[in-house]
Design an enzyme around this catalytic site. Structure first.
Site, mmCIF file in Angstrom:
data_model
loop_
_atom_site.group_PDB
_atom_site.id
_atom_site.type_symbol
_atom_site.label_atom_id
_atom_site.label_comp_id
_atom_site.label_asym_id
_atom_site.label_seq_id
_atom_site.Cartn_x
_atom_site.Cartn_y
_atom_site.Cartn_z
ATOM 1 N N LYS A 1 -63.772 20.320 -33.180
ATOM 2 C CA LYS A 1 -62.725 19.595 -32.451
ATOM 3 C C LYS A 1 -62.020 18.690 -33.464
ATOM 4 O O LYS A 1 -62.479 17.596 -33.784
ATOM 5 C CB LYS A 1 -63.316 18.765 -31.315
ATOM 6 C CG LYS A 1 -62.349 18.512 -30.137
ATOM 7 C CD LYS A 1 -61.051 17.828 -30.492
ATOM 8 C CE LYS A 1 -61.229 16.351 -30.748
ATOM 9 N NZ LYS A 1 -59.873 15.663 -30.977
ATOM 10 N N CYS A 48 -62.107 6.312 -46.188
ATOM 11 C CA CYS A 48 -63.256 5.418 -46.022
ATOM 12 C C CYS A 48 -63.886 5.055 -47.351
ATOM 13 O O CYS A 48 -64.808 4.243 -47.389
ATOM 14 C CB CYS A 48 -64.290 6.045 -45.086
ATOM 15 S SG CYS A 48 -65.034 7.555 -45.726
#
Length: 500
Positions: A189, A297
């Site tokens: 997803k 990140c």
């Protein structure tokens, strides 16, 4: 091995409407809910992104579950042959995928090409799964009279990965190859903000001709995610994204009895020692802070200069910022692309202004940047704040934008205290030529990825991706041996034979 390679060209057109891939075929998404996909550099609408419903998710999960037993019974040696073919398909299509992810995300084309390479690297590592499964097992002979004991790694069923917008080609490949190589079936997803890269990756998967239902793609939003988290036939969930969402993923999936690895946000510091090679270090720091427009990140967006290193560091940083070009990632001279949405850009501007209100000095201001050729783009110029302190939001909260916060420490001990002051523990870097300093830093900094003279300390595919504190929820990370452990469980078998 049979393949669709002759039927599928390497160059693939991007669809006008994003589709799901379930049971070995492309399927239109039947939904009244969705959003347009917009190029963040130009404002151009690239495609429509319909959201899959809970019923669509259930169909995908059941299809993957039905495929599991046959795929599990397939030899690991045979399973990885599909990965060898997938690697070649991705190699052939890497320029198409890089172009697509630059258009949907905004990063530079060079960054997109590098991202594809890191994704392919994980396919290569996962192709060694027969040996990785062997190393993850064990045997002890003679534990009792005529008795032996051994462990066998076995797959668990259907796994899903919910992936973020900032690395839409690489991060799905942190998970997919390992899941299927170990004998599980898989549902991806992707972020609804950047689904085109996954469309093209699944064109490559379709060309490889995996058995129907082994690898599936479901597009959607938060409701789609929750349907996956709560489905009884999902065995485990992988996630990369912000810390609040990571915590929701972790708690919800665990409540429903699933394995979970959820990578959260970050607030990373780079420390520059008095022993550092400043001229060599600063370009690396600039790339860490402003590369990918700061939307990663591993960005070390707080930079600490120790003692006398500070003034030289500041001067070099200012010179290098002045050389950065902001623009469309498809333009070869671009160094810093747009932010993913206008809302993201507004949030970064608000954080800059809050930092100024808290006492930081604005040295380079990128808030009012406008590109003459792309007036609809979500651009911010490189920004530099100075004299920040660890009690400011700018040094404690992930900014995800092209902003450096620059500050000073008297010594390495003070710098380490600054690094450890946040709720996060994703990454940190030290620039030094002193081995004792490097060891002290690695030993005392509470972060899962440490760089020494490396600003983006992204581990190779054969190592796991680290993360601690608010940066990770779970105990087994992505990539490497951790991936094998996450996607399998050990069955212990104790044997006794009475005739010897």
């Amino acid at each position: 091995m049979t393949s669709k390679q002759e039927q599928s060209p390497a160059a693939t057109a991007v669809p006008d409407t994003v589709q799901n891939y379930v049971g070995g075929e492309w399927r239109s998404v039947e939904s009244d809910d969705g959003q347009p996909l917009v190029n963040p550099a130009t404002g151009e609408t690239l495609a429509d992104v319909p959201y899959s419903t809970a019923e669509t998710v259930d169909e995908a999960v059941q299809t993957a579950n039905d495929a599991f037993e046959d795929w599990r019974a397939t030899s690991p040696v045979d399973r990885v042959q599909y990965l060898f073919d997938l690697k070649q398909e991705l190699e052939d299509r890497q320029e198409d995928i890089a172009q697509a992810l630059t258009r949907e995300h905004g990063k530079t084309l060079a960054e997109g090409r590098g991202e594809i390479r890191r994704g392919i690297e994980n396919v290569e590592v996962a192709a060694g799964i027969p040996n990785m499964l062997r190393e993850g097992s064990g045997n002890v002979e003679g534990i009792g009279t005529n008795m032996d004991e051994h462990a066998v790694r076995q797959p668990l069923g259907v796994f899903t990965a919910i992936t973020p917008f900032n690395f839409p080609a690489m991060i799905p490949l942190w998970f997919l190859p390992y899941a299927v190589a170990t004998g599980n079936t898989f549902i991806l997803k992707p972020s609804e903000k950047v689904p085109l890269s996954s469309q093209l990756i699944f064109e490559a998967i379709d060309a490889v001709d995996f058995p129907d239902g082994v690898v599936n793609l479901v597009n959607g939003s938060a409701d789609t995610v929750n349907a996956l988290l709560e489905h009884d036939d999902i065995a485990g969930v992988s996630f990369v994204g912000s810390t609040p969402v990571a915590q929701h993923i972790y708690e919800t999936a665990a409540e429903h009895g699933k394995r979970v690895q959820a990578q959260g946000g970050a607030k990373n510091y780079a420390v520059v020692s008095e022993d550092a090679e400043i001229e060599e270090s600063v370009p690396n720091i600039i790339g860490s802070v402003y590369g990918n427009a700061g939307q990663r990140c591993l960005a070390n967006d707080v930079v600490v200069g120790i003692g006398d290193a500070y003034d030289d560091l500041r001067e070099e940083v200012l010179d290098d910022i002045d050389d950065l070009t902001v623009g469309n990632g498809l333009d070869e001279d671009t160094d810093v692309g747009p932010l993913i949405t206008g809302e993201s850009a507004d949030r970064v501007v608000e954080m800059i202004e809050d930092a100024i209100d808290e006492g930081a000095d604005l040295v380079v201001d990128g808030r009012d940047f406008e590109h003459p050729d792309y007036p609809e783009g979500n651009f911010l110029g490189p920004t530099l704040l100075e004299n920040v302190t660890t009690d400011m939001d700018i040094t404690q909260t992930e900014i995800f934008g092209p902003v450096m916060a620059l500050t000073k420490a008297d010594d390495l001990d003070e710098a380490i205290e600054m690094v450890n002051s946040t709720e996060y523990g994703n990454a940190s870097s030290l620039y030094t030529e002193n081995g004792a300093e490097a060891r002290k830093y690695r030993y005392n900094v509470d972060a899962g990825n440490i760089g020494i003279n490396v600003g983006v300390c992204a581990p190779m595919g054969f190592f796991h991706f680290g993360g601690r504190k608010g940066s990770f929820f779970g105990d087994l990370h992505a990539q490497g041996e951790d991936a094998v452990n996450f996607y399998t469980d050990k069955t212990i078998e104790i044997q006794r034979w009475y005739s010897n």
